[in-house]
Motif scaffolding. Structure first.
Motif, PDB file in Angstrom:
ATOM      1  N   UNK A   1       0.851  -1.169   0.000  1.00 27.24           N
ATOM      2  CA  UNK A   1       0.000   0.000   0.000  1.00 27.24           C
ATOM      3  C   UNK A   1       0.902   1.238   0.000  1.00 27.24           C
ATOM      4  N   UNK A   2       0.479   2.251  -0.731  1.00 29.62           N
ATOM      5  CA  UNK A   2       1.200   3.520  -0.736  1.00 29.62           C
ATOM      6  C   UNK A   2       0.522   4.469   0.238  1.00 29.62           C
ATOM      7  N   UNK A   3       1.326   5.115   1.060  1.00 27.73           N
ATOM      8  CA  UNK A   3       0.832   6.152   1.962  1.00 27.73           C
ATOM      9  C   UNK A   3       1.711   7.384   1.776  1.00 27.73           C
ATOM     10  N   UNK A   4       1.238   8.507   2.288  1.00 27.25           N
ATOM     11  CA  UNK A   4       1.920   9.774   2.065  1.00 27.25           C
ATOM     12  C   UNK A   4       2.102  10.513   3.385  1.00 27.25           C
ATOM     13  N   UNK A   5       3.199  11.257   3.474  1.00 29.58           N
ATOM     14  CA  UNK A   5       3.494  12.047   4.667  1.00 29.58           C
ATOM     15  C   UNK A   5       4.119  13.367   4.221  1.00 29.58           C
ATOM     16  N   UNK A   6       3.665  14.449   4.810  1.00 29.94           N
ATOM     17  CA  UNK A   6       4.242  15.767   4.519  1.00 29.94           C
ATOM     18  C   UNK A   6       5.341  16.033   5.539  1.00 29.94           C
ATOM     19  N   UNK A   7       6.520  16.346   5.029  1.00 29.10           N
ATOM     20  CA  UNK A   7       7.685  16.573   5.884  1.00 29.10           C
ATOM     21  C   UNK A   7       8.338  17.893   5.517  1.00 29.10           C
ATOM     22  N   UNK A   8       9.036  18.475   6.476  1.00 31.60           N
ATOM     23  CA  UNK A   8       9.856  19.630   6.122  1.00 31.60           C
ATOM     24  C   UNK A   8      11.082  19.096   5.377  1.00 31.60           C
ATOM     25  N   UNK A   9      11.593  19.890   4.469  1.00 30.63           N
ATOM     26  CA  UNK A   9      12.783  19.479   3.723  1.00 30.63           C
ATOM     27  C   UNK A   9      13.949  19.246   4.680  1.00 30.63           C
ATOM     28  N   UNK A  10      14.021  20.032   5.743  1.00 34.03           N
ATOM     29  CA  UNK A  10      15.083  19.887   6.742  1.00 34.03           C
ATOM     30  C   UNK A  10      14.984  18.548   7.455  1.00 34.03           C
ATOM     31  N   UNK A  57       8.564  27.157   5.558  1.00 33.39           N
ATOM     32  CA  UNK A  57       9.777  26.457   5.148  1.00 33.39           C
ATOM     33  C   UNK A  57       9.418  25.440   4.073  1.00 33.39           C
ATOM     34  N   UNK A  58      10.388  25.026   3.262  1.00 34.89           N
ATOM     35  CA  UNK A  58      10.091  24.082   2.183  1.00 34.89           C
ATOM     36  C   UNK A  58       9.570  22.746   2.722  1.00 34.89           C
ATOM     37  N   UNK A  59       8.549  22.224   2.047  1.00 40.55           N
ATOM     38  CA  UNK A  59       7.944  20.952   2.428  1.00 40.55           C
ATOM     39  C   UNK A  59       8.115  19.950   1.290  1.00 40.55           C
ATOM     40  N   UNK A 104       6.288  19.750  -2.116  1.00 35.61           N
ATOM     41  CA  UNK A 104       4.828  19.840  -1.995  1.00 35.61           C
ATOM     42  C   UNK A 104       4.245  20.801  -3.014  1.00 35.61           C
ATOM     43  N   UNK A 105       4.933  21.899  -3.294  1.00 31.92           N
ATOM     44  CA  UNK A 105       4.417  22.848  -4.289  1.00 31.92           C
ATOM     45  C   UNK A 105       4.247  22.180  -5.653  1.00 31.92           C
ATOM     46  N   UNK A 106       5.188  21.299  -6.019  1.00 31.45           N
ATOM     47  CA  UNK A 106       5.066  20.563  -7.279  1.00 31.45           C
ATOM     48  C   UNK A 106       3.882  19.608  -7.222  1.00 31.45           C
TER      49      UNK A 106
END
Length: 173
Positions: A1-10, A57-59, A104-106
């Motif tokens: 299964x594919x899942x997704x998580x939003x992370x800071x680039x740092x 900050x970049x995500x 995330x912007x992409x």
């Protein structure tokens, strides 16, 4: 299964260096929360809108293959008694389980995750074509100068140049 998580680039860069991603959600660690919050494909945009829209900050959006995780994944309601479930990862996420980390912007700009995948596939195809073309040009140029092994040497030099240019291009993307 594919899942997704939003992370800071740092945080994602730190995970690549350490070998384990341990941020549960914005401002909370796995240790504090007990699990890492994740979402299905149809849920991550809503998570972004609710919790990350004001991030300064970049995500990156992590696409995680649960089959590659050593940690247990459980689908649980977001609120007690709620109907909608979200995947929770009970342990660290190994970078090897992350298939892609996309800004995330992409991802938000893509009409669908399939469109984002297709765009990345086209980038890879263009870089592959660059390698082939420069290898051929190198083979032609060096063959005339050296003869014999010149084709192989020229192809190798051309391919090496293309790989170096591709590495620079990938870093910029």
């Amino acid at each position: 299964m594919l899942i997704f998580h939003i992370a800071t680039a740092t945080d994602w860069s730190a995970a690549l260096a350490s070998g384990a991603y341990t941020t549960s959600t914005r401002g909370r660690t796995l240790e504090q929360e007990g699990f890492i919050h994740a979402a299905r494909a149809e849920q991550w945009r809503g998570v972004h809108a609710r919790y990350y829209a004001d991030a300064d900050e970049p995500l990156v959006l992590l696409e995680i293959d649960t089959e590659r995780l050593a940690s247990r994944v459980v689908l649980e309601p977001a609120v007690p008694g709620g109907d909608e479930t979200y995947p929770h990862v009970y342990g660290p996420i190994e970078p090897a389980a992350v298939l892609r980390a996309v800004p995330v912007d992409d991802a938000l700009g893509a009409t669908s995750f399939s469109a984002l995948f297709l765009r990345e596939l086209m980038r890879a195809a263009m870089l592959g074509l660059l390698v082939v073309v420069l290898a051929a040009v190198g083979a032609l140029l060096v063959d005339e100068a050296l003869g014999g092994w010149g084709v192989l040497v020229g192809a190798g030099l051309g391919a090496a140049l293309a790989v170096a240019l591709a590495a620079v291009a990938v870093r910029r993307w």
